[in-house]
Design a protein around this motif. Structure first.
Motif, PDB file in Angstrom:
ATOM      1  N   SER A 171       3.161  14.291 -11.083  1.00 24.50           N
ATOM      2  CA  SER A 171       3.074  13.148 -11.997  1.00 24.50           C
ATOM      3  C   SER A 171       2.713  11.853 -11.284  1.00 24.50           C
ATOM      4  O   SER A 171       2.193  10.925 -11.918  1.00 24.50           O
ATOM      5  CB  SER A 171       4.390  12.967 -12.760  1.00 24.50           C
ATOM      6  N   HIS A 172       2.988  11.760  -9.983  1.00 22.36           N
ATOM      7  CA  HIS A 172       2.688  10.565  -9.196  1.00 22.36           C
ATOM      8  C   HIS A 172       2.436  10.993  -7.752  1.00 22.36           C
ATOM      9  O   HIS A 172       3.014  11.966  -7.284  1.00 22.36           O
ATOM     10  CB  HIS A 172       3.848   9.558  -9.197  1.00 22.36           C
ATOM     11  N   VAL A 173       1.591  10.225  -7.068  1.00 23.57           N
ATOM     12  CA  VAL A 173       1.306  10.478  -5.655  1.00 23.57           C
ATOM     13  C   VAL A 173       1.629   9.232  -4.839  1.00 23.57           C
ATOM     14  O   VAL A 173       1.277   8.109  -5.232  1.00 23.57           O
ATOM     15  CB  VAL A 173      -0.183  10.843  -5.439  1.00 23.57           C
ATOM     16  N   ILE A 174       2.293   9.435  -3.704  1.00 26.55           N
ATOM     17  CA  ILE A 174       2.462   8.382  -2.702  1.00 26.55           C
ATOM     18  C   ILE A 174       1.837   8.889  -1.410  1.00 26.55           C
ATOM     19  O   ILE A 174       2.287   9.883  -0.831  1.00 26.55           O
ATOM     20  CB  ILE A 174       3.939   8.018  -2.477  1.00 26.55           C
ATOM     21  N   SER A 175       0.791   8.216  -0.981  1.00 23.34           N
ATOM     22  CA  SER A 175       0.097   8.560   0.258  1.00 23.34           C
ATOM     23  C   SER A 175       0.467   7.545   1.323  1.00 23.34           C
ATOM     24  O   SER A 175       0.186   6.356   1.188  1.00 23.34           O
ATOM     25  CB  SER A 175      -1.418   8.568   0.034  1.00 23.34           C
ATOM     26  N   GLN A 176       1.098   8.034   2.387  1.00 20.47           N
ATOM     27  CA  GLN A 176       1.501   7.173   3.504  1.00 20.47           C
ATOM     28  C   GLN A 176       0.475   7.352   4.627  1.00 20.47           C
ATOM     29  O   GLN A 176       0.496   8.347   5.341  1.00 20.47           O
ATOM     30  CB  GLN A 176       2.881   7.568   4.017  1.00 20.47           C
ATOM     31  N   ALA A 177      -0.441   6.398   4.756  1.00 20.44           N
ATOM     32  CA  ALA A 177      -1.489   6.488   5.779  1.00 20.44           C
ATOM     33  C   ALA A 177      -2.235   7.810   5.682  1.00 20.44           C
ATOM     34  O   ALA A 177      -2.491   8.480   6.688  1.00 20.44           O
ATOM     35  CB  ALA A 177      -0.917   6.284   7.175  1.00 20.44           C
ATOM     36  N   GLY A 178      -2.606   8.191   4.473  1.00 22.20           N
ATOM     37  CA  GLY A 178      -3.226   9.484   4.250  1.00 22.20           C
ATOM     38  C   GLY A 178      -4.652   9.575   4.779  1.00 22.20           C
ATOM     39  O   GLY A 178      -5.403   8.598   4.775  1.00 22.20           O
ATOM     40  N   VAL A 179      -5.013  10.781   5.216  1.00 26.11           N
ATOM     41  CA  VAL A 179      -6.400  11.074   5.588  1.00 26.11           C
ATOM     42  C   VAL A 179      -7.112  11.469   4.291  1.00 26.11           C
ATOM     43  O   VAL A 179      -7.206  12.642   3.936  1.00 26.11           O
ATOM     44  CB  VAL A 179      -6.474  12.201   6.637  1.00 26.11           C
ATOM     45  N   LEU A 180      -7.606  10.481   3.580  1.00 27.95           N
ATOM     46  CA  LEU A 180      -8.058  10.675   2.205  1.00 27.95           C
ATOM     47  C   LEU A 180      -9.562  10.889   2.086  1.00 27.95           C
ATOM     48  O   LEU A 180     -10.038  11.242   1.005  1.00 27.95           O
ATOM     49  CB  LEU A 180      -7.628   9.480   1.350  1.00 27.95           C
ATOM     50  N   THR A 237       8.634   1.551  -0.022  1.00 27.88           N
ATOM     51  CA  THR A 237       8.372   2.843  -0.664  1.00 27.88           C
ATOM     52  C   THR A 237       9.489   3.195  -1.639  1.00 27.88           C
ATOM     53  O   THR A 237       9.231   3.655  -2.764  1.00 27.88           O
ATOM     54  CB  THR A 237       8.216   3.937   0.402  1.00 27.88           C
ATOM     55  N   LEU A 238      10.728   2.966  -1.237  1.00 28.08           N
ATOM     56  CA  LEU A 238      11.847   3.213  -2.151  1.00 28.08           C
ATOM     57  C   LEU A 238      11.776   2.316  -3.376  1.00 28.08           C
ATOM     58  O   LEU A 238      12.076   2.751  -4.497  1.00 28.08           O
ATOM     59  CB  LEU A 238      13.177   3.008  -1.410  1.00 28.08           C
ATOM     60  N   ALA A 239      11.368   1.072  -3.177  1.00 31.72           N
ATOM     61  CA  ALA A 239      11.230   0.139  -4.303  1.00 31.72           C
ATOM     62  C   ALA A 239      10.157   0.626  -5.266  1.00 31.72           C
ATOM     63  O   ALA A 239      10.306   0.518  -6.498  1.00 31.72           O
ATOM     64  CB  ALA A 239      10.923  -1.266  -3.809  1.00 31.72           C
ATOM     65  N   HIS A 240       9.063   1.152  -4.728  1.00 30.72           N
ATOM     66  CA  HIS A 240       8.022   1.697  -5.600  1.00 30.72           C
ATOM     67  C   HIS A 240       8.551   2.879  -6.404  1.00 30.72           C
ATOM     68  O   HIS A 240       8.291   2.980  -7.603  1.00 30.72           O
ATOM     69  CB  HIS A 240       6.807   2.114  -4.770  1.00 30.72           C
ATOM     70  N   LEU A 241       9.303   3.756  -5.762  1.00 32.63           N
ATOM     71  CA  LEU A 241       9.890   4.873  -6.475  1.00 32.63           C
ATOM     72  C   LEU A 241      10.859   4.387  -7.547  1.00 32.63           C
ATOM     73  O   LEU A 241      10.923   4.955  -8.648  1.00 32.63           O
ATOM     74  CB  LEU A 241      10.590   5.810  -5.499  1.00 32.63           C
ATOM     75  N   ASP A 242      11.624   3.346  -7.251  1.00 29.23           N
ATOM     76  CA  ASP A 242      12.519   2.775  -8.259  1.00 29.23           C
ATOM     77  C   ASP A 242      11.743   2.382  -9.506  1.00 29.23           C
ATOM     78  O   ASP A 242      12.207   2.575 -10.643  1.00 29.23           O
ATOM     79  CB  ASP A 242      13.235   1.541  -7.703  1.00 29.23           C
ATOM     80  N   ALA A 243      10.564   1.808  -9.302  1.00 34.64           N
ATOM     81  CA  ALA A 243       9.766   1.325 -10.439  1.00 34.64           C
ATOM     82  C   ALA A 243       9.266   2.477 -11.299  1.00 34.64           C
ATOM     83  O   ALA A 243       8.971   2.286 -12.491  1.00 34.64           O
ATOM     84  CB  ALA A 243       8.597   0.498  -9.925  1.00 34.64           C
ATOM     85  N   LEU A 244       9.163   3.680 -10.725  1.00 33.68           N
ATOM     86  CA  LEU A 244       8.677   4.819 -11.508  1.00 33.68           C
ATOM     87  C   LEU A 244       9.681   5.274 -12.541  1.00 33.68           C
ATOM     88  O   LEU A 244       9.318   5.898 -13.533  1.00 33.68           O
ATOM     89  CB  LEU A 244       8.345   5.988 -10.563  1.00 33.68           C
ATOM     90  N   THR A 245      10.969   4.993 -12.297  1.00 39.71           N
ATOM     91  CA  THR A 245      11.994   5.477 -13.212  1.00 39.71           C
ATOM     92  C   THR A 245      12.723   4.306 -13.881  1.00 39.71           C
ATOM     93  O   THR A 245      13.761   4.500 -14.478  1.00 39.71           O
ATOM     94  CB  THR A 245      13.015   6.344 -12.451  1.00 39.71           C
ATOM     95  N   TRP A 277      -0.406   5.732  -5.221  1.00 38.25           N
ATOM     96  CA  TRP A 277       0.035   4.534  -4.491  1.00 38.25           C
ATOM     97  C   TRP A 277      -0.138   4.807  -3.007  1.00 38.25           C
ATOM     98  O   TRP A 277       0.463   5.743  -2.470  1.00 38.25           O
ATOM     99  CB  TRP A 277       1.495   4.241  -4.810  1.00 38.25           C
ATOM    100  N   CYS A 278      -0.992   4.046  -2.374  1.00 37.24           N
ATOM    101  CA  CYS A 278      -1.270   4.208  -0.948  1.00 37.24           C
ATOM    102  C   CYS A 278      -0.560   3.104  -0.176  1.00 37.24           C
ATOM    103  O   CYS A 278      -0.787   1.916  -0.445  1.00 37.24           O
ATOM    104  CB  CYS A 278      -2.766   4.125  -0.679  1.00 37.24           C
ATOM    105  N   ILE A 279       0.259   3.487   0.771  1.00 36.99           N
ATOM    106  CA  ILE A 279       0.881   2.524   1.668  1.00 36.99           C
ATOM    107  C   ILE A 279       0.317   2.786   3.055  1.00 36.99           C
ATOM    108  O   ILE A 279       0.225   3.942   3.496  1.00 36.99           O
ATOM    109  CB  ILE A 279       2.427   2.603   1.627  1.00 36.99           C
ATOM    110  N   HIS A 280      -0.089   1.705   3.735  1.00 36.38           N
ATOM    111  CA  HIS A 280      -0.780   1.875   5.016  1.00 36.38           C
ATOM    112  C   HIS A 280      -0.467   0.674   5.896  1.00 36.38           C
ATOM    113  O   HIS A 280      -0.448  -0.465   5.423  1.00 36.38           O
ATOM    114  CB  HIS A 280      -2.288   1.964   4.784  1.00 36.38           C
TER     115      HIS A 280
END
Length: 252
Positions: A140-149, A244-252, A192-195
């Motif tokens: 339902s949601h993706v969080i990419s942490q410095a992903g090789v996209l 990242t935790l704050a972003h997850l908080d916003a999802l719920t 959501w990409c965090i880098h």
């Protein structure tokens, strides 16, 4: 501190298998109350077997303490039977195993770092392809942490000392588009990409290019830039992890 919640089985202490290979397992962490949703943690390491699920264990414990059910996923990597297509097969099967864990799967977030960010984003597109159907569990949601996209650009830039060519078995071509996150953009779910701005392992341009592609297509993706290096994103004591935790908080 949260600890793995499943009973031991053939994959080892505190693990649940999704296949017969020793690397086909996950560890389930449960919060004290009703979970807010499920986070599937997918570790990085340029798809190589020198790195394993323990990179994700501190994040899994932190997430469970914040009320999430967490499936810390291991998979075959280069050097222990992984690569193309087995790593993709494992990630698809590992996510679908969540359907058997007794959890509400209406909110399932894939969260991955580096090569794990590639796999976390790819996993949300796997239902487009017959090789990975049917999807028993939808992301339902993706969080990419410095992903090789962008695998093609990562190959050009020789990220990880040629990791992309080693992983695919050849330089990326049009035939590899089903495996390349940027070539499956846009998804029909938010990314959501965090880098980190000083990341020299996976440059922030990887996330910038992905977010640009998604937003130009009229879909939802966001880049959140933070100070630091490649590994600050998986340090539970860092400001990047707090974000990242704050972003997850916003999802719920």
């Amino acid at each position: 501190m949260a600890t793995p919640a499943r009973q031991p089985d053939r994959a080892g202490e505190g693990r649940t298998s999704y296949g017969s290979d020793p690397s086909q397992f996950g560890e389930l962490y449960l919060p004290s109350g009703t979970p807010r949703g499920v986070v599937v943690v997918i570790h990085g390491g340029f798809w190589r077997s020198q790195h394993d699920y323990t990179l994700g264990s501190p994040l899994a414990a932190s997430l469970a303490e914040q009320g999430w059910a967490v499936w810390n996923l291991e998979y075959r990597r280069m050097g222990n039977g992984g690569g193309n297509p087995t790593t993709f097969d494992d990630v698809a099967a590992g996510i679908d195993k969540v359907a058997d864990l007794g959890l509400d799967t209406s909110t399932v977030v894939t969260l991955g770092h580096s090569a794990g960010g590639h796999l976390a984003t790819w996993a949300a597109s796997r239902g487009r392809f017959a090789s990975w159907q049917p999807e028993r569990v939808k992301v339902s949601h993706v969080i990419s942490q410095a992903g090789v996209l962008d695998l093609r650009q990562a190959y050009v830039d020789q990220l990880g000392g040629g990791a992309v060519e080693n992983f695919l078995g050849h330089p990326p071509t049009d035939a590899d588009d089903p495996l390349d996150a940027i070539r499956q953009a846009p998804l029909d779910i938010p990314v959501w990409c965090i880098h980190a701005t000083a990341d020299t392992n996976v440059p922030i341009s990887q996330s910038q290019a992905y977010v640009d592609a998604v937003t130009k297509a009229g879909a939802t993706a966001e880049l959140h830039a933070v100070p630091g290096d490649h590994f600050v994103l998986i340090d539970p004591s860092s400001g990047a992890w707090a974000d990242t935790l704050a972003h997850l908080d916003a999802l719920t």
